[in-house]
Design a protein around this motif. Structure first.
Motif, PDB file in Angstrom:
ATOM      1  N   PHE A 189      -4.956  -3.293   0.103  1.00  0.00           N
ATOM      2  CA  PHE A 189      -3.938  -3.947   0.924  1.00  0.00           C
ATOM      3  C   PHE A 189      -4.123  -3.646   2.409  1.00  0.00           C
ATOM      4  N   TYR A 190      -4.536  -2.432   2.726  1.00  0.00           N
ATOM      5  CA  TYR A 190      -4.642  -2.035   4.138  1.00  0.00           C
ATOM      6  C   TYR A 190      -5.704  -2.831   4.897  1.00  0.00           C
ATOM      7  N   ILE A 191      -6.757  -3.290   4.182  1.00  0.00           N
ATOM      8  CA  ILE A 191      -7.809  -4.035   4.904  1.00  0.00           C
ATOM      9  C   ILE A 191      -7.289  -5.363   5.455  1.00  0.00           C
ATOM     10  N   GLY A 204       0.806  -1.221   0.000  1.00  0.00           N
ATOM     11  CA  GLY A 204       0.000   0.000   0.000  1.00  0.00           C
ATOM     12  C   GLY A 204       0.834   1.264   0.000  1.00  0.00           C
ATOM     13  N   ASN A 205       2.065   1.167   0.558  1.00  0.00           N
ATOM     14  CA  ASN A 205       2.943   2.334   0.667  1.00  0.00           C
ATOM     15  C   ASN A 205       4.018   2.381  -0.416  1.00  0.00           C
ATOM     16  N   ALA A 206       4.005   1.418  -1.334  1.00  0.00           N
ATOM     17  CA  ALA A 206       5.038   1.370  -2.371  1.00  0.00           C
ATOM     18  C   ALA A 206       5.005   2.643  -3.217  1.00  0.00           C
ATOM     19  N   TRP A 253       8.645  -1.352  -9.035  1.00  0.00           N
ATOM     20  CA  TRP A 253       9.429  -2.529  -8.666  1.00  0.00           C
ATOM     21  C   TRP A 253       9.374  -2.807  -7.177  1.00  0.00           C
ATOM     22  N   GLU A 254       9.186  -1.762  -6.360  1.00  0.00           N
ATOM     23  CA  GLU A 254       8.922  -1.980  -4.930  1.00  0.00           C
ATOM     24  C   GLU A 254       7.636  -2.784  -4.758  1.00  0.00           C
ATOM     25  N   LEU A 255       6.600  -2.369  -5.461  1.00  0.00           N
ATOM     26  CA  LEU A 255       5.301  -3.047  -5.365  1.00  0.00           C
ATOM     27  C   LEU A 255       5.416  -4.508  -5.806  1.00  0.00           C
TER      28      LEU A 255
END
Length: 525
Positions: free
Chosen positions: A172-174, A98-100, A104-106
């Protein structure tokens, strides 16, 4: 720890069951919830279509690598610690996804999230199985099956709602609050069986792990990316095909000569398990393939939103949820699994033929209701019988090894299904378009009548004759492409149905174990 010492009663059993089902749902919902958010991700990340596809591919590769290793890792680290660690990894990676800030981080965090998620699916099945007495394990499989069958259909409507009302990171946060609660409940309530001595580092089949990861990881990548890369015309796909073949050969060789193999391939000598792994593959093909094709048809051909398409699948899931405990009770009362599974396969065949008959360029939503209810009914009769029948003539640790095979084959069946359907539709689109275009000739009265009527209509609305003719041809081409797409969807339903029908006699030939209603699947970690 003896299997019976893992059995729980009352409140503790309910807590363990809820924890395990929630974890299985977390993993499965996450495989489909992201599909409806890809466009939003692509826009906010500034990614290409090819790059955004890796968000799904990376998770699937992590998933399919870890599934066959769960039996070994549970034994090495202890069930409780391994399960809790997998939930923590999945939850932390959900936050990081969620914070990417870059593509490529994601992709990296999705791969790591897939490693955590794969363990949740297989280990949840074992935990649920072990907390029920042997005579109630048909019901335990029914409860676990709810997550596996219902999960894929919950993702699209839930994802569509979140994207419409919030933003994509909340997909993603849920996971975070559920993951935190599940971790605490796991450490407090879930017991770990005694497996004996852990293997020392020099006793671990490291090469087996490397070859297995290379083979299934490369295969998953080929299936996910093949159509987009145009299969063997892509040097990348050719490289991974060679890598997959080499790693698979080396993995089989290694496991047959190694003293402590990471995956015990000799268990596949069991006839029921061999057929069960094939049926699990076909089950995954049908489950994930139909979950993929129906929303695709309703959105692309009928113009529905992702949320509407997702909601269409919910009644089918509710039917499955309603029927699962009834099927579990039937198995407990001694109904033979092979008859239930054969009936489920036949009902899925009827569902596919029904779909083949009702698809048109403007089918109404009412036409799908009973068809999808039949799908839910058929799926409820497939999952538990196939799972228990596959393991019915295995004993002890072989059951855990068999469960790992069936779990991996179900996942790979889904990947094969989506890859083959995508490729098949591309080829059928070209074939049907060529067939329909042959009707567009000056000496075809039906074409001429349509064409002239359109030209006259466009000219009536103020277009010049040459503009009206071009607009009429464009409209006819759009109409043809709509019909081509529907014909291709129909072909998919027909061929999947035939595949399920062919399986029926093979299921009926399986052996039944005396008293298999009391199957012990306690080692199915």
């Amino acid at each position: 720890m003896e299997p019976d010492s893992l059995v729980e009663y009352g409140f503790r059993r309910a807590i363990v069951t809820i924890t395990a089902v929630c974890c299985a749902l977390l993993e499965i919902v996450d495989t489909t919830i992201i599909n409806v958010a890809l466009n939003d991700m692509r826009g906010s990340m500034g990614a290409t279509l090819s790059e955004i596809g890796w968000v799904i591919t990376a998770y699937a590769i992590g998933n399919v690598i870890i599934v066959p290793l769960t039996s070994f890792l549970s034994q090495q680290f202890g069930r409780t610690h391994y399960f809790a660690g997998s939930i923590i990894l999945f939850t932390i990676c959900s936050f990081l996804c969620g914070n990417a800030t870059t593509m490529w981080e994601l992709i990296l965090f999705r791969f790591l999230q897939g490693l955590g998620g794969g363990a949740l699916l297989v280990t949840s099945q074992t935990i649920i199985t072990e907390v029920y007495p042997i005579e109630k394990r048909g019901m335990a499989q029914a409860i676990y099956g709810l997550g596996v069958i219902v999960g894929p259909t919950l993702g699209p409507p839930l994802g569509g709602y979140i994207v419409d009302n919030f933003s994509w990171p909340y997909i993603f946060y849920i996971n975070i609050p559920v993951g935190v609660i599940a971790t605490m409940l796991t450490l407090r309530f879930i017991k770990s069986p005694k497996y004996g001595e852990r293997r020392a580092a020099n006793q671990i089949d490291w090469w087996g792990i490397v070859f297995l990861a290379g083979a299934v990881g490369a295969l998953q990548l080929i299936l996910e990316r093949g159509q987009e890369e145009d299969w063997f015309s892509s040097s990348m796909i050719v490289f991974f095909v060679v890598l997959c073949a080499v790693c698979l050969y080396l993995f089989i060789w290694r496991e047959m000569v190694c003293k402590n193999p990471i995956v015990e391939l000799r268990v596949l000598k069991n006839a029921n398990l061999r057929v069960g792994t094939i049926l699990s593959f076909i089950l995954g093909f049908g489950l994930y393939g139909s979950t993929f094709i129906i929303p695709l048809y309703t959105q692309n051909s009928l113009g529905w939103t992702a949320y509407q398409a997702g909601l269409l699948m919910v009644p089918s899931s509710l039917m499955t949820a309603f029927m699962m405990p009834i099927i579990g009770q039937a198995i407990q009362r001694g109904v033979k699994q092979k008859y239930l599974a054969a009936t489920g396969m036949f009902l899925f065949f009827i569902f596919c033929i029904w779909g083949y008959k009702v698809l048109t360029p403007d089918t109404g939503s009412d036409a799908f209701f009973w068809m999808l209810m039949l799908r839910g009914f058929g799926m409820s009769m497939l999952f538990i019988p196939v799972s228990t029948l596959s393991l019915s003539t295995l004993q002890g640790k072989q059951i855990g090894q068999g469960a790992a095979f069936t779990g991996m084959m179900r996942q790979l069946g889904g990947s094969f299904g989506i890859a083959l359907i995508t490729t098949f539709m591309t080829r059928r689109n070209a074939l049907h378009r060529n067939d329909l275009i042959t009707n567009i000739t000056p000496d075809n009265p039906a074409f001429q009548q349509n064409y002239q009527g359109m030209v006259a209509n466009f000219m009536h609305h103020g277009m010049a004759p040459n503009q009206a003719q071009a607009a009429a041809l464009k409209a006819l081409d759009g109409s043809i492409m709509g019909q081509v797409a529907v014909l291709s969807y129909m072909d998919v339903f027909l061929y999947i149905g035939i595949m399920f029908l062919i399986c029926v006699p093979f299921i009926l030939m399986l052996k039944n174990k005396t008293g298999q209603e009391k199957i012990d699947v306690s080692a199915a970690h």
